[in-house]
Motif scaffolding. Structure first.
Motif, short mmCIF file in Angstrom:
data_model
loop_
_atom_site.label_atom_id
_atom_site.label_comp_id
_atom_site.label_asym_id
_atom_site.label_seq_id
_atom_site.Cartn_x
_atom_site.Cartn_y
_atom_site.Cartn_z
N LEU A 234 41.57 80.06 32.56
CA LEU A 234 42.72 80.06 31.70
C LEU A 234 43.17 78.94 32.23
O LEU A 234 44.69 78.11 32.28
CB LEU A 234 43.07 81.65 31.20
CG LEU A 234 44.83 81.71 30.95
CD1 LEU A 234 44.36 81.25 29.59
CD2 LEU A 234 44.88 82.88 30.44
N ALA A 235 43.81 78.93 33.79
CA ALA A 235 44.64 77.95 34.36
C ALA A 235 44.10 77.29 34.62
O ALA A 235 44.57 76.33 34.30
CB ALA A 235 44.27 78.73 35.80
N ILE A 236 42.68 76.50 34.72
CA ILE A 236 42.27 75.38 34.24
C ILE A 236 42.81 74.50 33.21
O ILE A 236 42.73 73.56 32.70
CB ILE A 236 40.94 74.79 34.27
CG1 ILE A 236 40.60 75.26 35.57
CG2 ILE A 236 40.33 73.61 34.00
CD1 ILE A 236 39.06 75.33 36.07
N ASN A 237 42.95 75.73 31.32
CA ASN A 237 42.94 74.54 30.41
C ASN A 237 44.49 74.80 30.07
O ASN A 237 45.21 73.55 29.38
CB ASN A 237 42.25 76.52 29.43
CG ASN A 237 41.51 75.72 28.92
OD1 ASN A 237 40.43 74.51 28.93
ND2 ASN A 237 39.77 76.62 29.46
N GLU A 238 45.26 75.32 30.82
CA GLU A 238 47.12 75.07 30.96
C GLU A 238 47.03 74.06 31.55
O GLU A 238 48.17 73.25 30.85
CB GLU A 238 47.47 76.38 31.70
CG GLU A 238 47.49 78.05 30.83
CD GLU A 238 48.14 79.16 31.59
OE1 GLU A 238 48.18 78.44 32.76
OE2 GLU A 238 47.83 79.70 31.56
N LYS A 242 48.79 70.33 29.93
CA LYS A 242 49.56 69.95 30.43
C LYS A 242 49.67 68.69 30.08
O LYS A 242 51.06 68.10 30.33
CB LYS A 242 50.47 71.40 31.50
CG LYS A 242 51.38 70.34 32.07
CD LYS A 242 52.20 71.76 33.03
CE LYS A 242 50.95 71.88 34.50
NZ LYS A 242 51.17 70.55 35.45
N ASP A 243 49.13 68.50 31.81
CA ASP A 243 48.66 66.59 32.10
C ASP A 243 47.49 65.96 31.30
O ASP A 243 47.49 65.27 31.85
CB ASP A 243 48.40 67.38 33.44
CG ASP A 243 50.02 67.41 33.47
OD1 ASP A 243 50.53 67.69 34.11
OD2 ASP A 243 49.41 68.47 35.41
N GLY A 244 46.86 66.55 30.22
CA GLY A 244 46.73 65.61 29.54
C GLY A 244 44.53 65.24 30.45
O GLY A 244 44.39 63.75 30.06
N TYR A 245 44.18 66.06 31.14
CA TYR A 245 43.64 65.53 32.01
C TYR A 245 42.15 65.26 30.85
O TYR A 245 41.94 66.34 30.47
CB TYR A 245 42.72 66.56 33.11
CG TYR A 245 43.89 67.11 33.87
CD1 TYR A 245 44.43 65.08 34.48
CD2 TYR A 245 44.34 67.86 34.58
CE1 TYR A 245 45.17 65.79 35.78
CE2 TYR A 245 45.85 68.18 36.11
CZ TYR A 245 45.68 66.99 35.44
OH TYR A 245 46.73 67.11 36.85
N ASP A 246 41.05 64.55 31.10
CA ASP A 246 39.74 64.19 30.14
C ASP A 246 39.00 65.44 30.73
O ASP A 246 38.13 65.79 29.91
CB ASP A 246 39.56 62.88 30.02
CG ASP A 246 40.25 61.98 29.84
OD1 ASP A 246 40.81 62.49 27.74
OD2 ASP A 246 40.71 61.26 30.25
N LEU A 247 38.86 65.59 31.84
CA LEU A 247 37.91 66.97 32.41
C LEU A 247 38.89 66.80 34.13
O LEU A 247 39.46 66.63 34.70
CB LEU A 247 36.31 64.98 33.04
CG LEU A 247 36.24 66.43 34.29
CD1 LEU A 247 35.00 67.20 33.20
CD2 LEU A 247 34.92 64.87 34.82
N PHE A 248 38.60 68.46 34.20
CA PHE A 248 38.89 69.09 34.90
C PHE A 248 38.03 69.99 35.88
O PHE A 248 37.00 70.74 35.16
CB PHE A 248 40.26 70.07 34.64
CG PHE A 248 41.04 70.67 35.87
CD1 PHE A 248 40.40 71.27 37.06
CD2 PHE A 248 41.94 70.70 36.10
CE1 PHE A 248 41.17 71.40 38.19
CE2 PHE A 248 43.29 70.88 36.60
CZ PHE A 248 42.27 71.72 38.05
N THR A 249 37.35 69.16 36.97
CA THR A 249 36.78 70.48 37.55
C THR A 249 36.98 70.74 39.13
O THR A 249 37.93 70.70 39.80
CB THR A 249 35.30 69.49 38.48
OG1 THR A 249 35.75 68.44 39.32
CG2 THR A 249 34.63 68.04 37.07
#
Length: 308
Positions: A234-238, A242-249
């Motif tokens: 949930l925190a990562i998806n926020e 917010k910042d438009g990341y294509d990938l968050f790992t």
């Protein structure tokens, strides 16, 4: 004008230690400088500072146009201080890839493929015939231990090992005992919020046209983190929204067994499967032998995204 010295956002031990050490070098050379940090000090770094009776550098929120600055442990502008594009960069000490970096005027730039920025700064002391105090030695030793995970990381070079061997005597510590205690000091996650876990040591990388955010947490109990997977997602998806990341790992690294477990979200989450030849299950996978963001994670993701 007092030059400002600082490392990257979400500072780790190398970035804080190197800012303080670089300031000591510059002052011994007769220059007017001050060390800063671009975020809160983590538990590991706090342990090192307290052990050697040192104060953390002051917090710097942004730099003004025309400020003269020295960068340590980074060069990519998205990892640096707000306003960096308007500052005058006079020196850089770094051990990472060079990306989106340019200046209007010539500068001193020193980048070496070693495991830690402090390893480079240790050389500078000797090249300039400067005095290495117990405190400076302790900071550099702490940085090397941190960045190499006590020499278990593939980023470790013989130069890092040699520097640590020299510095432990000046710092007056037993390398293995001090190193393990320092790493453990930063390894507890129970008192951290989900947002703190994903932002405490996170860097943004521009890879082609993709914006990639890679966070890393060093732990002694991987399951302690993944028991909170839904909360962390949930925190990562926020952050993605917010910042438009294509990938968050999120890379959760077991510092005792030298493996990691990854949590990947975002439109390009499947690139993790190509990057590491794994199958994601509930957006997670075990990455055997992977501990280094710089040498293992970023290059693999870069290749996977480049092959699209």
């Amino acid at each position: 004008m007092t030059q400002k010295i600082f490392g990257h956002q979400n500072p780790d031990t190398d970035t804080v230690a190197s800012a303080l050490v670089a300031a000591d070098i510059e002052k011994q050379l007769g220059n007017d400088v001050k060390a800063y940090r671009l975020g809160e000090v983590n538990g590991e770094t706090a342990y090192a500072l307290d052990y050697f009776s040192l104060e953390a550098p002051d917090l710097l929120n942004e730099v003004a146009a025309g400020d003269e600055v020295i960068l340590v442990d980074h060069n990519e502008k998205q990892q640096s201080a707000a306003g960096i594009e308007n500052a005058v960069i006079t020196k850089v000490y770094d051990h990472h890839r060079i990306a989106n970096f340019e200046t209007e005027s010539p500068l001193y730039y020193r980048a070496e493929p070693v495991g830690c920025t402090a390893t480079i700064l240790n050389k500078v002391y000797k090249e300039k015939n400067l005095t290495i105090s117990k405190e400076a030695a302790g900071l550099m030793l702490s940085a090397i231990i941190s960045d190499t995970l006590l020499f278990k990381s593939p980023t470790t070079t013989e130069e890092d090992i040699d520097a640590a061997s020299e510095l432990k005597s000046v710092a007056g510590v037993d390398l293995e005992t001090y190193g393990l205690e320092m790493l453990k000091a930063g390894a507890s996650t129970a008192d951290k919020t989900a947002r703190e876990l994903i932002t405490g040591d996170a860097k943004t990388f521009d890879i082609g046209e993709k914006s990639v955010r890679i966070a890393q947490v060093n732990v002694v109990d991987v399951d302690e983190v993944f028991a909170r997977r839904e909360e962390i997602e949930l925190a990562i998806n926020e952050e993605i929204e917010k910042d438009g990341y294509d990938l968050f790992t999120l890379i959760v690294t077991d510092i005792l067994n030298s493996n990691s477990k990854v949590l990947a979200l975002g439109a390009e989450f499947s690139s993790i499967e190509r990057a590491f030849d794994v199958a994601l299950d509930q957006n997670t996978a075990v990455l055997e032998g992977v501990v280094s963001r710089k040498k293992q994670v970023v290059p693999n993701i870069t290749k996977a995204l480049s092959d699209l």
